[in-house]
Design an enzyme around this catalytic site. Sequence first.
Site, PDB file in Angstrom:
ATOM      1  N   SER A   1      -9.796   5.696 -34.978  1.00 41.25           N
ATOM      2  CA  SER A   1     -10.338   7.197 -35.112  1.00 41.25           C
ATOM      3  C   SER A   1     -10.177   7.961 -35.627  1.00 41.25           C
ATOM      4  O   SER A   1      -8.633   8.290 -36.584  1.00 41.25           O
ATOM      5  CB  SER A   1      -9.777   7.883 -33.328  1.00 41.25           C
ATOM      6  OG  SER A   1     -10.312   9.142 -33.881  1.00 41.25           O
TER       7      SER A   1
ATOM      8  N   ASP B   1     -20.661   5.464 -36.148  1.00 39.88           N
ATOM      9  CA  ASP B   1     -22.142   6.707 -35.896  1.00 39.88           C
ATOM     10  C   ASP B   1     -23.605   5.679 -35.895  1.00 39.88           C
ATOM     11  O   ASP B   1     -24.428   6.615 -35.784  1.00 39.88           O
ATOM     12  CB  ASP B   1     -21.960   7.732 -36.287  1.00 39.88           C
ATOM     13  CG  ASP B   1     -20.625   8.650 -36.312  1.00 39.88           C
ATOM     14  OD1 ASP B   1     -19.737   8.735 -34.931  1.00 39.88           O
ATOM     15  OD2 ASP B   1     -20.327   9.401 -36.705  1.00 39.88           O
TER      16      ASP B   1
ATOM     17  N   LYS C   1     -18.384   7.776 -27.383  1.00 39.09           N
ATOM     18  CA  LYS C   1     -19.363   9.050 -28.104  1.00 39.09           C
ATOM     19  C   LYS C   1     -19.903   9.912 -27.226  1.00 39.09           C
ATOM     20  O   LYS C   1     -19.985  10.482 -26.621  1.00 39.09           O
ATOM     21  CB  LYS C   1     -20.289   8.608 -29.193  1.00 39.09           C
ATOM     22  CG  LYS C   1     -19.601   7.335 -29.760  1.00 39.09           C
ATOM     23  CD  LYS C   1     -18.459   7.998 -30.965  1.00 39.09           C
ATOM     24  CE  LYS C   1     -17.996   6.954 -31.779  1.00 39.09           C
ATOM     25  NZ  LYS C   1     -17.031   7.851 -32.425  1.00 39.09           N
TER      26      LYS C   1
HETATM   27  C1  S3P Z   1     -15.653  11.767 -37.366  1.00 41.85           C
HETATM   28  C2  S3P Z   1     -14.952  10.156 -36.809  1.00 41.85           C
HETATM   29  C3  S3P Z   1     -15.352  10.181 -36.437  1.00 41.85           C
HETATM   30  C4  S3P Z   1     -17.585  10.001 -35.654  1.00 41.85           C
HETATM   31  C5  S3P Z   1     -17.599  11.761 -35.480  1.00 41.85           C
HETATM   32  C6  S3P Z   1     -17.118  11.966 -37.346  1.00 41.85           C
HETATM   33  C7  S3P Z   1     -14.837  12.698 -37.716  1.00 41.85           C
HETATM   34  O1  S3P Z   1     -15.181   9.842 -34.501  1.00 41.85           O
HETATM   35  O2  S3P Z   1     -18.146   9.293 -34.890  1.00 41.85           O
HETATM   36  O3  S3P Z   1     -19.095  10.896 -35.525  1.00 41.85           O
HETATM   37  O4  S3P Z   1     -15.205  13.749 -38.507  1.00 41.85           O
HETATM   38  O5  S3P Z   1     -13.760  12.334 -38.061  1.00 41.85           O
HETATM   39  P1  S3P Z   1     -13.271   9.379 -34.478  1.00 41.85           P
HETATM   40  O6  S3P Z   1     -12.907   9.367 -35.273  1.00 41.85           O
HETATM   41  O7  S3P Z   1     -13.058   8.960 -32.671  1.00 41.85           O
HETATM   42  O8  S3P Z   1     -14.022   7.703 -34.588  1.00 41.85           O
END
Ligand code: S3P
Length: 426
Positions: free
Chosen positions: A151, A304, A331
Amino acid sequence: MPGDKSISHRALILGTLAVGETRIEGLLEGEDVLATAECMRRLGARVNRLDDGSWRVWGVGVGGLREPAEPLDFGNSGTGARLVMGLVAGHPITATFVGDASLSRRPMGRVINPLTEMGAYFHARDGGKLPLTLTGARPALPISYTSPVASAQVKSAILLAGLNAPGKTTVIEATPTRDHTERMLRAFGAEIEAKEGPGGLVEIRLTGQPELSPCPITVPGDPSSAAFPVVAALLTPGSEIVVKGITLNPHRAGLYTTLIEMGADIEVMNQRDEGGEPVADLRVRSSRLKGVDVPPARAASMIDEYPVLAIAAAFAEGETRMLGIHELRVKESDRIAATASGLRANGIKVHESEDGMVVEGRGGDVAGGGRIATHMDHRIAMSFLIMGLAAQKPITVDDASMIATSFPDFIGLMRGLGASFAGQAQ
Ligand code: S3P
């Protein structure tokens, strides 16, 4: 394309931590990012939009945040909420974090745990959900943390807290995730290094308490938003479009790699570097697609994009297997469940498992006609509207309002390409 959502949040946040004026061009003016802008104001920054559409942030410097008098409301945005938890965790202030019904169901333990190790104190609902109140550390402790989830939000929260910790904060990732925070921190003058270790591990090390200097930011187009017109053009016979200026950061480009493997006619043009991110234009022509196995190791780079990939898969010849995507269940909605039930409502067979789905493509012959429950999820709404373009019967979504969180002009842009929408779509 609208500005990249991830980079827009980070531009506002790092602008707040720099001393002086940060200029931002191309900021995404979606609800998620506007919520972060308002929260930065509450934490002491001056944040303005100028008449020419550019933005200015007058920052308070690392360590200079003000305790907000009112709760910080992040609306639908997990990125805003989790990144700003990291920011506040490194300051000796108390703030309350709130969000909408979707955000209030999402797990925050993944940031609460490392930020607690750094000395922050959380008072949260059972299971670590919003609303929660956070008292930052005095001072934050630099830690070394191996993230149990792939993440970028977790990584970024720790790095933002580490900015106000004396010493070096280290995050170790088993699977590399989007690195916009690291790139932008470097541009603002922080000392941060990323090293690849054995077995693909990435170790990111930040030296705390830098003086961040404002750096002008041009936000590139969002590849996650571009995915919708790109898939629309692939599926709608006779289409040809050019999408300009999206970031093809390798940690974001997985969908495009996958579509090309499926036989998509996508030409990558004018590759260049803009403001520290790789950027390109894409020429896309309608194509006959075939099903593929998407490698689980690619998941972080297209996390995403699985809902819209599943739409492309429904029109492809043969099966598309998407596994290793358990994260989709936490999500804005449970995207595996929402996508699978939406596909079934439109005549597509889907095999759903705890960490993935297999879509049986119908080689173009998609019935449509279904009504989709979007569960407050912008990407579910946009994915199924795109499906409606190429299906035999129109597809209805129960709520188009969440689209404004990430792609406020989605309907207008798609109309400009020839799509027709009925109902409450503006
Ligand atoms: C994001 C990281 C992702 C993604 C989100 C935006 C970011 O989430 O799904 O839309 O800007 O760091 P995760 O880091 O929890 O996977």
